[in-house]
Design a protein around this motif. Structure first.
Motif, PDB file in Angstrom:
ATOM      1  N   VAL A 156       0.718  -1.302  -0.059  1.00 44.55           N
ATOM      2  CA  VAL A 156       0.005   0.112  -0.152  1.00 44.55           C
ATOM      3  C   VAL A 156       0.862   1.361   0.008  1.00 44.55           C
ATOM      4  N   VAL A 157       1.936   1.185   0.696  1.00 47.71           N
ATOM      5  CA  VAL A 157       2.671   2.473   0.928  1.00 47.71           C
ATOM      6  C   VAL A 157       3.606   2.488  -0.504  1.00 47.71           C
ATOM      7  N   LEU A 158       3.971   1.405  -0.751  1.00 49.42           N
ATOM      8  CA  LEU A 158       4.858   1.614  -2.249  1.00 49.42           C
ATOM      9  C   LEU A 158       3.861   2.314  -3.345  1.00 49.42           C
ATOM     10  N   GLN A 159       2.711   1.840  -3.212  1.00 43.09           N
ATOM     11  CA  GLN A 159       1.765   2.366  -4.210  1.00 43.09           C
ATOM     12  C   GLN A 159       1.581   3.944  -4.190  1.00 43.09           C
ATOM     13  N   ARG A 160       1.513   4.202  -2.948  1.00 39.72           N
ATOM     14  CA  ARG A 160       1.050   5.733  -2.474  1.00 39.72           C
ATOM     15  C   ARG A 160       2.068   6.550  -2.791  1.00 39.72           C
ATOM     16  N   LEU A 161       3.387   5.808  -2.546  1.00 41.92           N
ATOM     17  CA  LEU A 161       4.714   6.816  -2.944  1.00 41.92           C
ATOM     18  C   LEU A 161       5.299   6.898  -4.442  1.00 41.92           C
ATOM     19  N   THR A 162       5.107   5.804  -4.889  1.00 47.24           N
ATOM     20  CA  THR A 162       5.410   5.614  -6.341  1.00 47.24           C
ATOM     21  C   THR A 162       4.206   5.456  -7.373  1.00 47.24           C
ATOM     22  N   GLY A 163       3.130   5.200  -6.983  1.00 45.92           N
ATOM     23  CA  GLY A 163       2.423   4.859  -8.115  1.00 45.92           C
ATOM     24  C   GLY A 163       2.061   3.481  -8.429  1.00 45.92           C
ATOM     25  N   VAL A 164       3.036   2.851  -8.239  1.00 46.28           N
ATOM     26  CA  VAL A 164       3.221   1.503  -8.696  1.00 46.28           C
ATOM     27  C   VAL A 164       2.422   0.271  -7.963  1.00 46.28           C
ATOM     28  N   ARG A 165       1.726  -0.393  -8.527  1.00 39.77           N
ATOM     29  CA  ARG A 165       0.909  -1.657  -8.000  1.00 39.77           C
ATOM     30  C   ARG A 165       1.825  -2.897  -8.002  1.00 39.77           C
ATOM     31  N   ALA A 166       2.432  -3.442  -6.907  1.00 35.79           N
ATOM     32  CA  ALA A 166       3.103  -4.430  -6.916  1.00 35.79           C
ATOM     33  C   ALA A 166       3.433  -4.965  -5.474  1.00 35.79           C
ATOM     34  N   THR A 167       3.718  -6.168  -5.129  1.00 36.92           N
ATOM     35  CA  THR A 167       3.968  -7.092  -4.231  1.00 36.92           C
ATOM     36  C   THR A 167       5.322  -7.664  -4.406  1.00 36.92           C
ATOM     37  N   ASP A 168       5.757  -8.176  -3.242  1.00 38.17           N
ATOM     38  CA  ASP A 168       6.961  -8.966  -3.319  1.00 38.17           C
ATOM     39  C   ASP A 168       7.005 -10.291  -3.133  1.00 38.17           C
ATOM     40  N   ALA A 169       7.718 -11.234  -3.324  1.00 41.30           N
ATOM     41  CA  ALA A 169       7.853 -12.766  -3.377  1.00 41.30           C
ATOM     42  C   ALA A 169       7.347 -13.174  -1.887  1.00 41.30           C
ATOM     43  N   SER A 170       7.923 -12.557  -0.895  1.00 42.55           N
ATOM     44  CA  SER A 170       7.907 -12.825   0.483  1.00 42.55           C
ATOM     45  C   SER A 170       6.288 -12.578   0.874  1.00 42.55           C
ATOM     46  N   ASP A 171       5.900 -11.351   0.823  1.00 43.11           N
ATOM     47  CA  ASP A 171       4.431 -11.200   1.181  1.00 43.11           C
ATOM     48  C   ASP A 171       3.457 -12.125   0.329  1.00 43.11           C
ATOM     49  N   ALA A 172       3.751 -12.451  -0.825  1.00 43.86           N
ATOM     50  CA  ALA A 172       2.979 -13.241  -1.651  1.00 43.86           C
ATOM     51  C   ALA A 172       3.119 -14.687  -1.340  1.00 43.86           C
ATOM     52  N   SER A 173       3.888 -15.024  -0.480  1.00 44.80           N
ATOM     53  CA  SER A 173       4.330 -16.572  -0.229  1.00 44.80           C
ATOM     54  C   SER A 173       3.009 -17.372   0.164  1.00 44.80           C
ATOM     55  N   GLU A 174       2.196 -16.594   0.863  1.00 46.39           N
ATOM     56  CA  GLU A 174       1.090 -16.908   1.433  1.00 46.39           C
ATOM     57  C   GLU A 174      -0.245 -16.093   1.252  1.00 46.39           C
ATOM     58  N   PRO A 175      -1.340 -16.425   1.003  1.00 38.76           N
ATOM     59  CA  PRO A 175      -1.865 -17.819   0.786  1.00 38.76           C
ATOM     60  C   PRO A 175      -1.889 -18.353  -0.531  1.00 38.76           C
ATOM     61  N   PHE A 176      -1.236 -17.656  -1.712  1.00 40.61           N
ATOM     62  CA  PHE A 176      -2.036 -17.988  -2.799  1.00 40.61           C
ATOM     63  C   PHE A 176      -0.940 -18.493  -3.962  1.00 40.61           C
ATOM     64  N   MET A 177       0.454 -18.663  -3.493  1.00 37.65           N
ATOM     65  CA  MET A 177       1.609 -18.867  -4.353  1.00 37.65           C
ATOM     66  C   MET A 177       1.879 -20.241  -4.600  1.00 37.65           C
ATOM     67  N   ASP A 178       2.219 -20.496  -5.735  1.00 37.10           N
ATOM     68  CA  ASP A 178       2.832 -21.926  -6.166  1.00 37.10           C
ATOM     69  C   ASP A 178       4.271 -21.658  -6.106  1.00 37.10           C
ATOM     70  N   HIS A 179       4.908 -22.187  -5.057  1.00 36.85           N
ATOM     71  CA  HIS A 179       6.326 -21.755  -4.765  1.00 36.85           C
ATOM     72  C   HIS A 179       7.380 -22.588  -5.919  1.00 36.85           C
ATOM     73  N   SER A 180       7.031 -23.242  -6.689  1.00 37.52           N
ATOM     74  CA  SER A 180       7.777 -23.851  -7.851  1.00 37.52           C
ATOM     75  C   SER A 180       7.877 -22.661  -8.859  1.00 37.52           C
ATOM     76  N   THR A 181       6.971 -21.872  -8.904  1.00 35.64           N
ATOM     77  CA  THR A 181       7.071 -20.787  -9.952  1.00 35.64           C
ATOM     78  C   THR A 181       7.237 -19.483  -9.362  1.00 35.64           C
ATOM     79  N   ARG A 182       6.951 -19.359  -7.976  1.00 38.88           N
ATOM     80  CA  ARG A 182       6.736 -17.909  -7.406  1.00 38.88           C
ATOM     81  C   ARG A 182       5.611 -17.159  -7.935  1.00 38.88           C
ATOM     82  N   GLN A 183       4.604 -17.590  -8.452  1.00 36.38           N
ATOM     83  CA  GLN A 183       3.789 -16.854  -9.090  1.00 36.38           C
ATOM     84  C   GLN A 183       2.381 -17.482  -8.448  1.00 36.38           C
TER      85      GLN A 183
END
Length: 481
Positions: A156-183
């Motif tokens: 949320v802070v990243l988007q407010r500071l830069t306008g970019v909508r993104a997350t990193d692999a650590s936050d996305a690890s749970e609950p919806f990630m396939d760890h073999s692809t990191r997607q």
């Protein structure tokens, strides 16, 4: 200098680091937790942003060096809903939120809980994004319909500071990630009945993630120049492991904070055994942190001291006045209303105090809590697979006496991580890695001290741990009734 920002559950902190890893300035601002109902724990996104702007400006006033980069870290889990403009749809539900307790119970009974762990390596607890999203789908669907993003605090802070909508692999690890692809794995959303909300998930950056330029709104908020590189680093658990210098397989760290977070670096995703804890992507593509974020950290000691009408400054004296073993007093420190999530999951876990007599003192109770947290840490570290060195940090680790109790209970030397702001240090390191800024990793993460266990206490605490495990097993039969 490099600026590290840590968006904590109760405090937003900023720390400025020199290229050598020395702390030049730090600042913190409290943020309010709202409880509209007893089971709810919420935070206002705008208030969090105001606190961020204040701490950055305060740090800049204390320093003269230009900021080369900003690294972000912060609390994980919870659910932070934004609209298309990046504004909050509703107050964020934090990782402490328990409104989804009934849903997690349903998933446990139906097999969804275990199937998710076997596929993803993470347990679903009430404060997880999947559980909160499902609770809102049931009770407040209009919030999900209004949202364009269901993200995490620092995203949320990243988007407010830069306008970019993104997350990193650590936050996305749970609950919806396939760890073999990191997607994301769409079938995991279907497992939870949340397939209609896949559109809300932000794109996952490839590790180590790119830095984005600070936008006009972010510059006005923080006082930093437009274009300053901002890196969306790992969330607070992996960032703290980085700041503590956990780089070798089998090494670990204990964070004695609100959560007792025990982490061990591994090269595989483990989905066997009893479901418990988290599997979090590290910056390297073939590394993970097996994390056991138990709910029995400093909050257990806070409650004890409050009930005894005592202050934190008295911990040292209390622990000195009661001998190892606390004169037979034992504690199961499961005081969180959300129960426990590591190394086992029991939403109805509750604390217990046993072994008291008319001769029991306040000091005995405080030592029993300190030892109980140590036994919980030993339980978590065994489940996480600790084989190497162990570092320690967090507010509870500021107590020299409590550090010694933990070392004695674990029968393990403890390296005291370089302070202050170990998580912000890891965030700053992540930003430098992303931008390919050279730095001396060993200097940045050198230990400040090392605590050696009392070897004469090994037998006492081995027996104490066996008794602790027996009490946990006995209590688990009763919690579910």
């Amino acid at each position: 200098m490099i600026l590290g920002i840590d968006l904590g559950t109760s405090v937003v902190k900023a720390a400025a680091f020199s290229r050598d890893g020395d702390v030049l300035a730090t600042e913190g601002r409290g943020v309010k937790l709202y409880n509209p109902r007893p089971e709810c724990s919420e935070q206002d996104i705008d208030e969090t942003m105001e606190a961020l702007g204040a701490v950055v400006r305060a740090v800049l006033e204390q320093t003269d060096e230009p900021v080369e980069a900003v690294g972000l870290t912060g609390q994980g889990d919870g659910l932070w809903l934004l609209d298309e403009r990046g504004r909050q749809v509703r107050r964020a539900a934090t990782w402490l939120d328990a409104r989804a307790n009934p849903i997690v119970e349903e998933w446990t009974a139906s097999g969804v809980f275990e199937e998710h762990f076997r596929r993803n390596g993470n347990v679903t607890f009430p404060g997880a994004p999947s559980a909160i999203m499902a609770a809102l789908k049931r009770d407040e669907p209009e919030s999900l319909e209004k949202a364009a993003t269901a993200g995490y605090c620092k995203d949320v802070v990243l988007q407010r500071l830069t306008g970019v909508r993104a997350t990193d692999a650590s936050d996305a690890s749970e609950p919806f990630m396939d760890h073999s692809t990191r997607q994301y794995d769409a079938s995991l959303l279907e497992l939870f009945g949340l397939e209609d909300y896949e559109r809300l998930l932000a794109p996952i950056d490839e590790s180590p993630g790119e830095a984005r330029p600070l936008g006009k709104a972010g510059a006005e908020l923080t006082g930093l120049p437009e274009g300053t590189p901002v890196h969306n680093g790992p969330f607070d658990l992996p960032a703290t492991a980085m700041g503590a210098g956990v780089t070798r397989l089998g090494d670990g760290v204990i964070i004695v904070g609100t959560t007792l977070a025990c982490e061990v670096l591994t090269d595989r995703v483990e989905t066997g055994g009893e479901p418990g804890g988290q599997t979090l992507c590290a910056l390297e593509p073939d590394r993970w942190l097996r994390a056991m974020p138990a709910m029995v950290g400093t909050a257990s000691m806070d409650l004890t001291l409050n009930l005894l009408r005592s202050e934190h400054a008295e911990i040292e004296d209390f622990l000195a006045e009661s001998p190892p073993g606390a004169n037979g007093v034992g504690v199961l420190p499961f005081f969180s209303p959300s129960g426990e999530r590591a190394p086992f999951v029991e939403p109805h876990a509750r604390g217990q105090l046993s072994g008291m007599t008319l001769g029991t003192t306040r000091s005995d109770v405080v030592r029993a809590v300190a030892e109980g947290v140590g036994y919980a840490a030993k339980h978590c570290l065994a489940a996480a697979g600790l084989k190497g060195e162990l570092s320690i940090c967090g507010g509870g680790a500021e107590s020299r006496a409590w550090r010694q109790v933990l070392s004695d209970v674990l029968q393990q030397p403890l390296k005291v991580a370089r302070r202050p702001e170990v998580g912000a240090r890891g965030a700053a390191m992540g930003a430098m890695i992303s931008l390919k800024i050279d730095f001396d990793h060993d200097a940045w993460t050198r230990a400040e001290d090392e605590v050696q266990p009392g070897e004469d206490l090994a037998e006492l605490y081995e027996e104490g741990f066996e008794h602790y495990l027996a009490r946990v097993d006995s209590a688990r039969d009763l919690w579910g009734r």
